[in-house]
Design an enzyme around this catalytic site. Structure first.
Site, PDB file in Angstrom:
ATOM      1  N   GLN A 146       3.287   9.893   1.148  1.00 44.51           N
ATOM      2  CA  GLN A 146       4.539   9.146   0.981  1.00 44.51           C
ATOM      3  C   GLN A 146       5.232   9.473  -0.339  1.00 44.51           C
ATOM      4  O   GLN A 146       6.395   9.114  -0.535  1.00 44.51           O
ATOM      5  CB  GLN A 146       4.284   7.630   1.070  1.00 44.51           C
ATOM      6  CG  GLN A 146       3.827   7.185   2.460  1.00 44.51           C
ATOM      7  CD  GLN A 146       3.665   5.688   2.535  1.00 44.51           C
ATOM      8  OE1 GLN A 146       2.629   5.160   2.186  1.00 44.51           O
ATOM      9  NE2 GLN A 146       4.702   4.989   2.961  1.00 44.51           N
TER      10      GLN A 146
ATOM     11  N   GLY B  91       0.833  -1.191   0.000  1.00 47.77           N
ATOM     12  CA  GLY B  91       0.000   0.000   0.000  1.00 47.77           C
ATOM     13  C   GLY B  91       0.870   1.244   0.000  1.00 47.77           C
ATOM     14  O   GLY B  91       2.061   1.192   0.338  1.00 47.77           O
TER      15      GLY B  91
ATOM     16  N   HIS C 113      -1.987   7.372   7.461  1.00 46.28           N
ATOM     17  CA  HIS C 113      -1.000   8.237   6.789  1.00 46.28           C
ATOM     18  C   HIS C 113      -1.620   9.579   6.382  1.00 46.28           C
ATOM     19  O   HIS C 113      -0.936  10.602   6.353  1.00 46.28           O
ATOM     20  CB  HIS C 113      -0.472   7.568   5.514  1.00 46.28           C
ATOM     21  CG  HIS C 113       0.732   6.704   5.704  1.00 46.28           C
ATOM     22  ND1 HIS C 113       1.947   7.194   6.145  1.00 46.28           N
ATOM     23  CD2 HIS C 113       0.928   5.380   5.500  1.00 46.28           C
ATOM     24  CE1 HIS C 113       2.824   6.200   6.187  1.00 46.28           C
ATOM     25  NE2 HIS C 113       2.236   5.090   5.804  1.00 46.28           N
TER      26      HIS C 113
ATOM     27  N   HIS D 104      -3.682   1.272   8.150  1.00 46.21           N
ATOM     28  CA  HIS D 104      -2.332   1.835   8.077  1.00 46.21           C
ATOM     29  C   HIS D 104      -2.275   3.000   7.080  1.00 46.21           C
ATOM     30  O   HIS D 104      -1.747   4.078   7.386  1.00 46.21           O
ATOM     31  CB  HIS D 104      -1.371   0.706   7.673  1.00 46.21           C
ATOM     32  CG  HIS D 104       0.054   1.104   7.497  1.00 46.21           C
ATOM     33  ND1 HIS D 104       1.088   0.546   8.223  1.00 46.21           N
ATOM     34  CD2 HIS D 104       0.643   2.002   6.659  1.00 46.21           C
ATOM     35  CE1 HIS D 104       2.235   1.091   7.841  1.00 46.21           C
ATOM     36  NE2 HIS D 104       2.007   1.973   6.890  1.00 46.21           N
ATOM     37  N   GLU D 105      -2.851   2.778   5.887  1.00 38.27           N
ATOM     38  CA  GLU D 105      -2.775   3.811   4.844  1.00 38.27           C
ATOM     39  C   GLU D 105      -3.638   5.016   5.184  1.00 38.27           C
ATOM     40  O   GLU D 105      -3.240   6.161   4.951  1.00 38.27           O
ATOM     41  CB  GLU D 105      -3.185   3.230   3.483  1.00 38.27           C
ATOM     42  CG  GLU D 105      -2.331   2.076   2.980  1.00 38.27           C
ATOM     43  CD  GLU D 105      -0.846   2.362   3.000  1.00 38.27           C
ATOM     44  OE1 GLU D 105      -0.437   3.536   2.910  1.00 38.27           O
ATOM     45  OE2 GLU D 105      -0.072   1.399   3.131  1.00 38.27           O
TER      46      GLU D 105
ATOM     47  N   CYS E 278       6.584  -0.269   7.041  1.00 39.81           N
ATOM     48  CA  CYS E 278       6.163   0.872   6.236  1.00 39.81           C
ATOM     49  C   CYS E 278       7.309   1.302   5.336  1.00 39.81           C
ATOM     50  O   CYS E 278       8.458   1.379   5.791  1.00 39.81           O
ATOM     51  CB  CYS E 278       5.766   2.025   7.164  1.00 39.81           C
ATOM     52  SG  CYS E 278       5.271   3.526   6.294  1.00 39.81           S
ATOM     53  N   LEU E 279       6.999   1.577   4.071  1.00 34.17           N
ATOM     54  CA  LEU E 279       8.040   1.991   3.124  1.00 34.17           C
ATOM     55  C   LEU E 279       8.709   3.291   3.558  1.00 34.17           C
ATOM     56  O   LEU E 279       9.845   3.552   3.168  1.00 34.17           O
ATOM     57  CB  LEU E 279       7.439   2.157   1.725  1.00 34.17           C
ATOM     58  CG  LEU E 279       6.927   0.864   1.067  1.00 34.17           C
ATOM     59  CD1 LEU E 279       6.181   1.191  -0.215  1.00 34.17           C
ATOM     60  CD2 LEU E 279       8.067  -0.094   0.793  1.00 34.17           C
TER      61      LEU E 279
END
Ligand code: NI
Length: 162
Positions: free
Chosen positions: A52, A47, A137, A133-134, A91-92
């Site tokens: 991000q 995701g 963000h 999670h997304e 997480c990226l």
């Protein structure tokens, strides 16, 4: 389509900002969605949220490699949750770390698609976690803010990064 640079926590305050509601469903949004998908797949992520890639809009892409395929969510809101499970996440934007987080096991989200049409989607398990999670963000919340335990030493990053 073009790959975009992924912002990293502690190097960029943008990850801590609140994202704006999307009101224009135009070519610019579609380009952002296409670029986010390409960036997510290139990074082997499950995701990606617009901040991000340094864009403060309420836009998320998710692909947890299930029957849903690529999910595009604009202005997503969690409207129902069920259950609770503590499980590892990564997480990226927080490379090299893995922490457990308490998330619902089932989540229903109301969002708009790239044409502005409203839809609802219910996800369980990993998809439910990824949606939480997304969407976090979009309000400047990182999963490490919610960590139960840092398990970076015990888990290898083998995909599933959001
Ligand atoms: Ni993330």
């Amino acid at each position: 389509m073009a790959k975009r640079k992924i912002t990293i926590l502690d190097q960029d305050e943008i990850l801590r900002k609140h994202c704006r509601v999307v009101t224009k469903f135009d070519g610019r949004l579609w380009e952002l969605l296409d670029d986010m998908a390409e960036t997510m797949y290139d990074a082997n992520g499950a995701g990606l949220a617009a901040p991000q890639v340094s864009v403060l809009k309420r836009v998320v892409v998710i692909d947890v490699n299930d029957d849903h395929g690529l999910i595009e969510m604009i202005n997503p809101e969690i409207i129902a949750t069920e259950g609770s499970e503590i499980a590892p996440e990564s997480c990226l934007s927080v490379p090299g770390r893995c922490c457990t987080v308490d998330r619902p096991t089932k989540v229903t989200v109301r969002a708009q698609d790239r044409n502005g049409e409203t839809f609802e989607i219910t996800g369980e398990g990993f998809l439910a976690k990824a949606m939480c999670h997304e969407i976090d963000h979009l309000d400047g919340v990182l999963y490490v803010d919610k960590m139960v335990e840092d398990v970076s030493d015990r888990y290898r990053m083998v995909g599933g990064q959001d």
